[in-house]
Design an enzyme around this catalytic site. Sequence first.
Site, PDB file in Angstrom:
ATOM      1  CB  SER A  11      -0.898   0.005   1.246  1.00 31.80           C
ATOM      2  OG  SER A  11      -1.576   1.242   1.365  1.00 31.80           O
ATOM      3  CE1 TYR A  63      -4.084  -2.215   4.959  1.00 34.11           C
ATOM      4  CE2 TYR A  63      -3.406   0.061   4.597  1.00 34.11           C
ATOM      5  CZ  TYR A  63      -3.821  -1.157   4.091  1.00 34.11           C
ATOM      6  OH  TYR A  63      -3.972  -1.314   2.732  1.00 34.11           O
TER       7      TYR A  63
END
Length: 730
Positions: free
Chosen positions: A598, A611
């Site tokens: 990401s 995350y």
Amino acid sequence: MPYQPDEYQHVKYLWEDHIADELSPVDNLVYRSNKLGEDQRITNTGGGNTSAKLMETDPLTGEQVEVLWVKGSGGDLRTSTRENFSSLYEGKLQALDEVYQAYPDKGYKSAGEDRMVGMFKHCNFCLNPRASSIDTPLHSMIDEKHVDHLHPNAVISVASCKDQKALTETIWGGKLAYVPWMRPGWEAARLCEETYEENPDIVGILLGQHGHTNWAGESKSCYETSLWVIETAARYIEEHDKGEMTFGGQKYAPLDENSRTRLLTEFLPVARGMISTKVKFIATVQTDDATLRFVNSADAPRLAALGTSCPDHFLRTKIKPLLVDFDPQNDDFEQLVDKFKAGLQQYREDYIAYYESCKHEDSPAMRDPSPTVILIPGIGMIAWGKNKSESRVTAEFYNCAIEVMRGAEAISEYTALPAQEAFDIEYWALEEAKLQRMPAEKSLARDVVVVIGAGDGIGKATAHRVAREGAHVVCADLNYTNAEKTAAELTEIYGQGIGVAGSGISACGPAIALQVDITKRETVEGLFSQVLLAYGGIDKVIVTAGVFVAEGADMAKNDQIFDLSFGVNVKGGYVVASEAQKIWQSQGLKGAMVLTTSVNGAVSKKGSLAYDTSKAAANHLVRELAVTLSPLINVNALAPATVVQGSNMFPRDRVISSLTKYNIAFSADESTEALRNKLAEFYAQRTLTKQPITPDDQAEAAYLLISGQLSKTTGQVISVDGGLHEAFLR
């Protein structure tokens, strides 16, 4: 003659008058063909052809003319439609016999045969573009309205016996005549025509080493005659079946299922690597009782060495299989590999010698000398092909060959075609031309691509993208139902493929669904084991599975979220890579792996600590894996920005929370997808390109990274974020 519909024991009586009687004459022919092809004991995939001579209106003269409708080249009886049938003026076909002139004999087969095939197009009715079968003159010269030419196992068993002519009279009581082997074509058709004219009471002809042809005045009678011929042969074979002494009796005991599976999952990638020296192959594994009875038998070495008999068989199976000299009770895995390696080398040397001794001045270049069928006592059969469909058909054909040998050995002694005759079929100029006409393979046609996270979002889009390039796609997901839906979508689009061989996962098509939890090594190991049994190896692995869990404000209470985030987003990729590494090393073939990280791994943000840091760790995992798996495997990553569309990371409640947070107007009665689109548009305005980022955008990057177009790129993280400048490399 024909049995009553409920008396058939070895074929299925499928004709239904209420359907057939409502069809046009051509559609009735298609119906008959489909019903014959539906039962694989009647004819193998792609084999056989049917015909009808029908009166049609000539589009130029308006006169009634007789037209031969016959299944064209490359079609399959089970799946054929009207478009798969050639239509030719019967009068013009008959006239061709007068212009037929064989070229000087070159010591194998007159070139005039091949010349005649080129003449068929001059006889086409209504400009029908379907290429005519080499068997077209056979259907034309038999002066009956309906003709079936089939390759049933039971009939080929008789046609493969050393005393096939005498058996023809014994089994069918004079209702079938006999002609010896002759390569299909004009001369063979003329011989059948002469036999037909000389024997007015016969209903068919046994073609030595080949199959049979039968006929009737109307379609249903022709269908029933075909069934009678096959049923009669099968009953005769059954009466003489040798039971436990089939193939000389059992020499080896089969391994139990667990031992066999364990050995196969170790052996398949090794075997795939060894035979894929020129191009890669896809496997079909066959471990059914009939296959095991043959490979475990005392006579298997003798019969396998003889090779197959029916030319339809060895076009896929080659002239003979490779039978590995393996003792399942006393040999271990290392001995299996050593014996396979030695057998493979000898097979290739034998195949080269076969080619050199049989070739002609104008023969096509030698094809890959590797076997397409491997037989292993105690284990079964592994068939290979350029894709799953072809390997399944190869397995099917050798299943047919086994049944042919069983039948022939029950009633007489099995014989195979002479090597020169086999060569002249395998390297026939017409077959070579057919191969050359086939469309070019797609970029991933020989690849097995495992997509983990294929149930939705980026994973689903990626599965569709690689399937479009011909890949065999393993749709893996924690949610099996979602994975199954994706696999079903791909099968609906690309088909199951022709042929059905074996049972269970080995009979799969171009896509399968499997469940996996990448945080648990045993499920990843089980996943890859199933992939090996389905396809024989693994080429590319794409991991799109990931997890995002919103955190609370109190960091001390987010331990479980941290563990889960790192377990899925980091350790999961490591576990997948480490299990795939074993297979890649065994194969020795170039491959690729793509992880999904990401842009959050490079951009510090508030509220997603677990995350973001897990994705940063995943970025470095990519670099570490690139070093560890080099030079065989390229490892890269794609780093999306917020992909809202179709993502399970953006359920309705999270989307509403984000819309509220950013003061974006919405209505509670709007669909989830409409709400997602609003949020995606908002995020798009924060990028340089001002466009929403979709799963398809990520899928395109994933495909690019495994396509081979970036073969010199490894250890890289490719951002697919619409131009999020905060994530630019610093």
